[in-house]
Design a protein around this motif. Structure first.
Motif, PDB file in Angstrom:
ATOM      1  N   SER A  38       0.809  -1.212   0.000  1.00 30.91           N
ATOM      2  CA  SER A  38       0.000   0.000   0.000  1.00 30.91           C
ATOM      3  C   SER A  38       0.850   1.272   0.000  1.00 30.91           C
ATOM      4  O   SER A  38       0.446   2.283  -0.553  1.00 30.91           O
ATOM      5  CB  SER A  38      -0.948   0.018   1.198  1.00 30.91           C
ATOM      6  OG  SER A  38      -0.239  -0.165   2.407  1.00 30.91           O
ATOM      7  N   ARG A  39       2.044   1.236   0.625  1.00 32.02           N
ATOM      8  CA  ARG A  39       2.956   2.387   0.599  1.00 32.02           C
ATOM      9  C   ARG A  39       4.392   1.898   0.522  1.00 32.02           C
ATOM     10  O   ARG A  39       4.759   0.923   1.177  1.00 32.02           O
ATOM     11  CB  ARG A  39       2.822   3.250   1.872  1.00 32.02           C
ATOM     12  CG  ARG A  39       1.636   4.141   1.934  1.00 32.02           C
ATOM     13  CD  ARG A  39       1.865   5.279   2.954  1.00 32.02           C
ATOM     14  NE  ARG A  39       2.114   4.800   4.299  1.00 32.02           N
ATOM     15  CZ  ARG A  39       2.649   5.548   5.263  1.00 32.02           C
ATOM     16  NH1 ARG A  39       3.037   6.799   5.018  1.00 32.02           N
ATOM     17  NH2 ARG A  39       2.808   5.051   6.485  1.00 32.02           N
ATOM     18  N   VAL A  40       5.210   2.607  -0.269  1.00 30.31           N
ATOM     19  CA  VAL A  40       6.639   2.317  -0.363  1.00 30.31           C
ATOM     20  C   VAL A  40       7.394   3.631  -0.464  1.00 30.31           C
ATOM     21  O   VAL A  40       7.170   4.409  -1.392  1.00 30.31           O
ATOM     22  CB  VAL A  40       6.978   1.448  -1.601  1.00 30.31           C
ATOM     23  CG1 VAL A  40       8.484   1.171  -1.641  1.00 30.31           C
ATOM     24  CG2 VAL A  40       6.199   0.145  -1.589  1.00 30.31           C
ATOM     25  N   TYR A  41       8.269   3.887   0.503  1.00 27.54           N
ATOM     26  CA  TYR A  41       9.126   5.077   0.458  1.00 27.54           C
ATOM     27  C   TYR A  41      10.575   4.612   0.313  1.00 27.54           C
ATOM     28  O   TYR A  41      11.081   3.878   1.168  1.00 27.54           O
ATOM     29  CB  TYR A  41       8.975   5.910   1.734  1.00 27.54           C
ATOM     30  CG  TYR A  41       7.792   6.847   1.730  1.00 27.54           C
ATOM     31  CD1 TYR A  41       6.597   6.491   1.112  1.00 27.54           C
ATOM     32  CD2 TYR A  41       7.852   8.077   2.354  1.00 27.54           C
ATOM     33  CE1 TYR A  41       5.506   7.341   1.110  1.00 27.54           C
ATOM     34  CE2 TYR A  41       6.761   8.939   2.363  1.00 27.54           C
ATOM     35  CZ  TYR A  41       5.588   8.561   1.739  1.00 27.54           C
ATOM     36  OH  TYR A  41       4.502   9.414   1.742  1.00 27.54           O
ATOM     37  N   LEU A  42      11.203   5.029  -0.774  1.00 27.71           N
ATOM     38  CA  LEU A  42      12.608   4.718  -1.017  1.00 27.71           C
ATOM     39  C   LEU A  42      13.451   5.785  -0.339  1.00 27.71           C
ATOM     40  O   LEU A  42      13.343   6.971  -0.656  1.00 27.71           O
ATOM     41  CB  LEU A  42      12.888   4.685  -2.520  1.00 27.71           C
ATOM     42  CG  LEU A  42      11.925   3.834  -3.364  1.00 27.71           C
ATOM     43  CD1 LEU A  42      12.290   3.927  -4.836  1.00 27.71           C
ATOM     44  CD2 LEU A  42      11.949   2.391  -2.905  1.00 27.71           C
ATOM     45  N   ILE A  43      14.306   5.386   0.593  1.00 30.97           N
ATOM     46  CA  ILE A  43      15.039   6.327   1.434  1.00 30.97           C
ATOM     47  C   ILE A  43      16.487   6.455   0.968  1.00 30.97           C
ATOM     48  O   ILE A  43      17.253   5.496   1.021  1.00 30.97           O
ATOM     49  CB  ILE A  43      15.019   5.887   2.909  1.00 30.97           C
ATOM     50  CG1 ILE A  43      13.607   5.527   3.367  1.00 30.97           C
ATOM     51  CG2 ILE A  43      15.625   6.966   3.789  1.00 30.97           C
ATOM     52  CD1 ILE A  43      12.613   6.652   3.325  1.00 30.97           C
TER      53      ILE A  43
END
Length: 236
Positions: free
Chosen positions: A180-185
Protein backbone atom coordinates in the motif's frame (compact mmCIF):
# COMPACT_ATOMS: atom_id res chain seq x y z
CA UNK A 1 30.99 3.73 21.04
CA UNK A 2 27.29 4.53 21.13
CA UNK A 3 25.97 6.57 24.05
CA UNK A 4 24.17 4.72 26.82
CA UNK A 5 21.09 6.85 26.17
CA UNK A 6 19.40 8.92 23.47
CA UNK A 7 17.34 11.94 24.44
CA UNK A 8 14.15 12.67 22.49
CA UNK A 9 11.73 15.53 23.10
CA UNK A 10 9.30 13.61 25.29
CA UNK A 11 11.25 10.55 26.41
CA UNK A 12 14.72 9.09 26.97
CA UNK A 13 15.89 5.80 25.46
CA UNK A 14 18.57 4.00 27.46
CA UNK A 15 20.27 1.30 25.43
CA UNK A 16 23.31 -0.17 27.21
CA UNK A 17 21.73 -3.65 27.54
CA UNK A 18 20.30 -3.90 24.01
CA UNK A 19 21.86 -5.57 20.99
CA UNK A 20 20.68 -2.85 18.63
CA UNK A 21 21.05 0.80 19.56
CA UNK A 22 18.90 3.75 18.55
CA UNK A 23 19.40 4.36 14.83
CA UNK A 24 17.94 6.01 11.78
CA UNK A 25 15.98 2.92 10.69
CA UNK A 26 13.93 2.67 13.87
CA UNK A 27 13.39 6.41 14.03
CA UNK A 28 12.17 6.48 10.43
CA UNK A 29 9.70 3.66 11.00
CA UNK A 30 8.40 5.06 14.28
CA UNK A 31 7.75 8.44 12.67
CA UNK A 32 6.29 7.05 9.41
CA UNK A 33 4.14 4.00 10.21
CA UNK A 34 0.39 4.46 10.10
CA UNK A 35 -2.27 3.48 12.63
CA UNK A 36 -5.96 4.35 12.85
CA UNK A 37 -6.95 7.56 14.59
CA UNK A 38 -8.63 7.19 17.96
CA UNK A 39 -8.53 4.11 20.14
CA UNK A 40 -6.49 1.33 18.58
CA UNK A 41 -3.99 -1.42 19.39
CA UNK A 42 -0.43 -1.39 18.04
CA UNK A 43 2.13 -4.21 18.14
CA UNK A 44 5.88 -3.55 17.92
CA UNK A 45 7.68 -6.79 17.03
CA UNK A 46 11.28 -6.96 18.24
CA UNK A 47 10.91 -3.83 20.32
CA UNK A 48 14.54 -3.73 21.53
CA UNK A 49 14.97 -0.48 23.45
CA UNK A 50 11.26 0.27 23.07
CA UNK A 51 12.00 3.19 20.74
CA UNK A 52 9.33 2.48 18.10
CA UNK A 53 6.72 1.60 20.74
CA UNK A 54 7.39 4.94 22.45
CA UNK A 55 7.22 6.86 19.18
CA UNK A 56 3.93 5.24 18.20
CA UNK A 57 2.47 5.97 21.64
CA UNK A 58 3.46 9.62 21.27
CA UNK A 59 1.99 9.93 17.78
CA UNK A 60 -1.25 8.10 18.58
CA UNK A 61 -2.36 9.37 22.00
CA UNK A 62 -5.37 7.03 22.28
CA UNK A 63 -3.47 3.90 21.26
CA UNK A 64 -2.45 1.01 23.47
CA UNK A 65 0.92 -0.34 22.39
CA UNK A 66 2.42 -3.78 23.00
CA UNK A 67 6.15 -4.23 22.46
CA UNK A 68 7.55 -7.77 22.35
CA UNK A 69 11.08 -9.15 22.20
CA UNK A 70 12.75 -12.52 22.83
CA UNK A 71 15.80 -10.92 24.45
CA UNK A 72 15.30 -10.70 28.22
CA UNK A 73 17.86 -7.90 28.59
CA UNK A 74 16.16 -5.81 25.92
CA UNK A 75 12.75 -6.42 27.51
CA UNK A 76 14.07 -5.29 30.89
CA UNK A 77 15.58 -2.12 29.44
CA UNK A 78 12.52 -1.34 27.30
CA UNK A 79 10.32 -1.63 30.38
CA UNK A 80 12.54 0.85 32.22
CA UNK A 81 12.41 3.26 29.26
CA UNK A 82 8.63 2.98 29.14
CA UNK A 83 8.21 3.44 32.90
CA UNK A 84 10.21 6.67 32.75
CA UNK A 85 8.13 8.00 29.84
CA UNK A 86 4.81 9.89 29.82
CA UNK A 87 3.22 6.92 28.04
CA UNK A 88 3.78 4.20 30.64
CA UNK A 89 0.06 3.54 31.15
CA UNK A 90 -0.47 2.79 27.46
CA UNK A 91 2.60 0.66 26.65
CA UNK A 92 3.14 -2.96 27.70
CA UNK A 93 6.48 -4.69 27.11
CA UNK A 94 6.50 -8.50 27.03
CA UNK A 95 9.16 -11.17 26.58
CA UNK A 96 7.55 -13.10 23.78
CA UNK A 97 8.32 -14.89 20.52
CA UNK A 98 5.93 -13.52 17.90
CA UNK A 99 5.85 -16.91 16.17
CA UNK A 100 4.09 -18.31 19.24
CA UNK A 101 1.95 -15.28 19.99
CA UNK A 102 -1.82 -15.52 19.95
CA UNK A 103 -4.21 -12.59 20.37
CA UNK A 104 -7.94 -13.00 19.94
CA UNK A 105 -8.63 -9.29 19.50
CA UNK A 106 -5.99 -8.60 16.85
CA UNK A 107 -4.01 -5.42 16.26
CA UNK A 108 -4.88 -2.35 14.20
CA UNK A 109 -1.24 -1.74 13.30
CA UNK A 110 1.92 -3.84 13.44
CA UNK A 111 5.40 -2.34 13.13
CA UNK A 112 8.75 -4.08 12.89
CA UNK A 113 12.37 -3.16 12.27
CA UNK A 114 13.27 -6.78 11.52
CA UNK A 115 16.57 -8.66 11.52
CA UNK A 116 17.71 -8.79 7.92
CA UNK A 117 21.16 -10.36 7.53
CA UNK A 118 20.26 -13.66 5.86
CA UNK A 119 23.45 -15.14 4.42
CA UNK A 120 26.19 -13.16 6.16
CA UNK A 121 28.37 -14.40 9.02
CA UNK A 122 26.77 -14.06 12.40
CA UNK A 123 28.28 -11.90 15.10
CA UNK A 124 30.13 -13.52 18.06
CA UNK A 125 27.85 -11.45 20.32
CA UNK A 126 24.73 -13.63 20.61
CA UNK A 127 22.48 -10.71 21.61
CA UNK A 128 23.55 -8.66 18.58
CA UNK A 129 23.12 -11.69 16.30
CA UNK A 130 19.53 -12.10 17.51
CA UNK A 131 18.83 -8.44 16.82
CA UNK A 132 20.49 -8.25 13.38
CA UNK A 133 20.26 -11.69 11.73
CA UNK A 134 17.28 -13.75 10.56
CA UNK A 135 18.34 -16.62 12.80
CA UNK A 136 15.32 -16.40 15.10
CA UNK A 137 12.84 -14.58 12.83
CA UNK A 138 12.81 -15.05 9.07
CA UNK A 139 10.92 -12.79 6.66
CA UNK A 140 8.50 -15.68 6.10
CA UNK A 141 7.94 -16.11 9.84
CA UNK A 142 7.44 -12.38 10.30
CA UNK A 143 4.89 -12.14 7.49
CA UNK A 144 3.01 -15.20 8.75
CA UNK A 145 2.80 -13.85 12.30
CA UNK A 146 1.81 -10.37 11.15
CA UNK A 147 -0.98 -11.69 8.93
CA UNK A 148 -2.32 -13.82 11.78
CA UNK A 149 -2.27 -11.00 14.33
CA UNK A 150 -3.38 -8.07 12.14
CA UNK A 151 -7.00 -7.01 11.84
CA UNK A 152 -8.60 -7.07 8.38
CA UNK A 153 -8.27 -3.31 7.90
CA UNK A 154 -4.94 -2.97 9.74
CA UNK A 155 -1.51 -1.68 8.70
CA UNK A 156 1.71 -3.74 8.69
CA UNK A 157 4.81 -1.55 8.35
CA UNK A 158 8.51 -2.45 8.16
CA UNK A 159 11.84 -0.84 7.32
CA UNK A 160 14.03 -2.98 5.08
CA UNK A 161 17.42 -2.61 3.34
CA UNK A 162 16.89 -2.19 -0.40
CA UNK A 163 18.72 -5.43 -1.22
CA UNK A 164 16.29 -7.39 0.99
CA UNK A 165 13.13 -5.85 -0.44
CA UNK A 166 12.40 -8.77 -2.77
CA UNK A 167 12.63 -11.23 0.15
CA UNK A 168 10.16 -9.24 2.23
CA UNK A 169 7.79 -8.73 -0.70
CA UNK A 170 7.79 -12.43 -1.56
CA UNK A 171 7.10 -13.46 2.03
CA UNK A 172 4.29 -10.92 2.38
CA UNK A 173 2.64 -11.92 -0.91
CA UNK A 174 2.76 -15.56 0.08
CA UNK A 175 0.69 -14.77 3.18
CA UNK A 176 -1.85 -12.66 1.27
CA UNK A 177 -0.60 -9.12 1.91
CA UNK A 178 -0.82 -6.29 -0.63
CA UNK A 179 1.55 -3.34 -0.94
CA UNK A 180 0.00 0.00 0.00
CA UNK A 181 2.96 2.39 0.60
CA UNK A 182 6.64 2.32 -0.36
CA UNK A 183 9.13 5.08 0.46
CA UNK A 184 12.61 4.72 -1.02
CA UNK A 185 15.04 6.33 1.43
CA UNK A 186 18.22 7.96 0.18
CA UNK A 187 20.87 9.34 2.50
CA UNK A 188 21.45 12.23 0.06
CA UNK A 189 19.86 13.05 -3.34
CA UNK A 190 22.93 11.75 -5.19
CA UNK A 191 22.96 8.30 -3.58
CA UNK A 192 20.93 5.21 -4.34
CA UNK A 193 18.13 4.28 -1.91
CA UNK A 194 19.66 2.42 1.02
CA UNK A 195 16.50 1.67 2.99
CA UNK A 196 12.83 1.28 2.18
CA UNK A 197 9.80 1.93 4.34
CA UNK A 198 7.09 -0.51 3.30
CA UNK A 199 3.46 -0.79 4.33
CA UNK A 200 1.24 -3.80 3.64
CA UNK A 201 -2.52 -4.23 3.92
CA UNK A 202 -4.76 -7.28 3.81
CA UNK A 203 -6.83 -5.75 1.00
CA UNK A 204 -5.54 -4.17 -2.23
CA UNK A 205 -5.47 -0.37 -2.56
CA UNK A 206 -6.44 1.62 -5.64
CA UNK A 207 -2.98 3.14 -5.93
CA UNK A 208 0.27 2.34 -4.12
CA UNK A 209 1.72 5.45 -2.50
CA UNK A 210 5.32 5.44 -3.76
CA UNK A 211 7.87 8.16 -3.05
CA UNK A 212 11.63 8.65 -3.26
CA UNK A 213 12.90 10.79 -0.40
CA UNK A 214 16.22 11.64 1.20
CA UNK A 215 17.46 12.34 4.71
CA UNK A 216 20.12 15.00 4.07
CA UNK A 217 20.56 17.76 1.51
CA UNK A 218 24.09 18.53 2.69
CA UNK A 219 26.39 16.86 5.24
CA UNK A 220 24.88 17.47 8.68
CA UNK A 221 21.86 19.30 7.16
CA UNK A 222 18.61 17.36 7.23
CA UNK A 223 16.20 17.52 4.33
CA UNK A 224 12.85 19.33 4.73
CA UNK A 225 11.05 15.97 4.42
CA UNK A 226 13.09 14.38 7.21
CA UNK A 227 12.83 17.44 9.42
CA UNK A 228 9.05 17.44 9.09
CA UNK A 229 8.85 13.71 9.70
CA UNK A 230 10.91 13.78 12.89
CA UNK A 231 10.31 17.27 14.27
CA UNK A 232 8.09 15.98 17.08
CA UNK A 233 10.91 13.76 18.33
CA UNK A 234 14.37 15.26 17.77
CA UNK A 235 15.71 17.97 20.02
CA UNK A 236 17.18 20.69 17.80
Amino acid sequence: MANDYFQFRQFTVRQSRCGMKVGTDGTLLGAWAQAPAGQCRILDIGTGTGLIALMMAQRFPEANVVGIDIDANAVSQARENVMESPFSKRITIQEYNVLQMEDADGFDAIVCNPPYFVDSLTCPNEQRTTARHTVTLSFEGLAMAAFRLLKTDGFFSVVIPTDKRSCMDAAARMEGFFLSRVYLIKTTPQKEPKRQLIEFRKCPVNEIDTKEVFIQILPNKRSPWYQQLTQAFYIK
